[in-house]
Design a protein around this motif. Sequence first.
Motif, PDB file in Angstrom:
ATOM      1  N   GLY A   2       0.802  -1.211   0.000  1.00 43.74           N
ATOM      2  CA  GLY A   2       0.000   0.000   0.000  1.00 43.74           C
ATOM      3  C   GLY A   2       0.838   1.265   0.000  1.00 43.74           C
ATOM      4  O   GLY A   2       0.483   2.249  -0.650  1.00 43.74           O
ATOM      5  N   VAL A   3       1.969   1.244   0.720  1.00 42.12           N
ATOM      6  CA  VAL A   3       2.875   2.393   0.747  1.00 42.12           C
ATOM      7  C   VAL A   3       3.436   2.649  -0.652  1.00 42.12           C
ATOM      8  O   VAL A   3       3.451   3.778  -1.138  1.00 42.12           O
ATOM      9  N   VAL A   4       3.877   1.595  -1.319  1.00 38.14           N
ATOM     10  CA  VAL A   4       4.393   1.728  -2.684  1.00 38.14           C
ATOM     11  C   VAL A   4       3.290   2.242  -3.609  1.00 38.14           C
ATOM     12  O   VAL A   4       3.532   3.101  -4.467  1.00 38.14           O
ATOM     13  N   ASP A   5       2.055   1.750  -3.421  1.00 41.87           N
ATOM     14  CA  ASP A   5       0.925   2.173  -4.253  1.00 41.87           C
ATOM     15  C   ASP A   5       0.560   3.644  -4.044  1.00 41.87           C
ATOM     16  O   ASP A   5      -0.046   4.252  -4.924  1.00 41.87           O
ATOM     17  N   VAL A   6       0.910   4.215  -2.892  1.00 44.13           N
ATOM     18  CA  VAL A   6       0.708   5.644  -2.659  1.00 44.13           C
ATOM     19  C   VAL A   6       1.837   6.441  -3.317  1.00 44.13           C
ATOM     20  O   VAL A   6       1.601   7.405  -4.049  1.00 44.13           O
ATOM     21  N   ILE A   7       3.079   6.040  -3.069  1.00 40.81           N
ATOM     22  CA  ILE A   7       4.244   6.857  -3.436  1.00 40.81           C
ATOM     23  C   ILE A   7       4.577   6.830  -4.928  1.00 40.81           C
ATOM     24  O   ILE A   7       4.745   7.893  -5.542  1.00 40.81           O
TER      25      ILE A   7
END
Length: 165
Positions: free
Chosen positions: A19-24
């Motif tokens: 999810g962090v990668v999908d935000v950044i």
Amino acid sequence: MRGKGMIEIVPYSPAHADGVVDVILPIQQSEFGIPITLEGQPDLRNIPGFYQQGRGNFWVALDGGLPVGTIGLLDIGANQAALRKMFVKASHRGGGNGVARHLLETLLEWCRTCDVHDVFLGTTAKFLAAHRFYEKNGFREIARADLPASFPVMAVDSKFYCRAP
């Protein structure tokens, strides 16, 4: 729980990795056209080992359990830290949501608790809204030469800020 729509700010755990990668990544690549990949950001592959050390930490803003924002604090020694990876999905930006403000407040409270005296950050000239946000929240622009030697300057960084928590 904070903000509109039950936004929750929590410390990073491995369950947040995708999810962090999908935000950044979409913000970096699509919104701002920065030619950076996941492979070019080894910190995102090892958030606990990179950020959650010493006085550092990494937080995730969750909306209904899904990551919508991130902020990292990297311990650079001498009671100083670098603010890194502050990103909020477009759908959750703006004062009405308060996601960015809550992320920053969480980081600054951590700094006060952990005796961090100065928080530095570097950003690209393209992030104009980010510049306004940082300045509105007490950061002052500084010259690159005024950064501590331990501050990790990224290739895309062209503006630098400092704030005492």
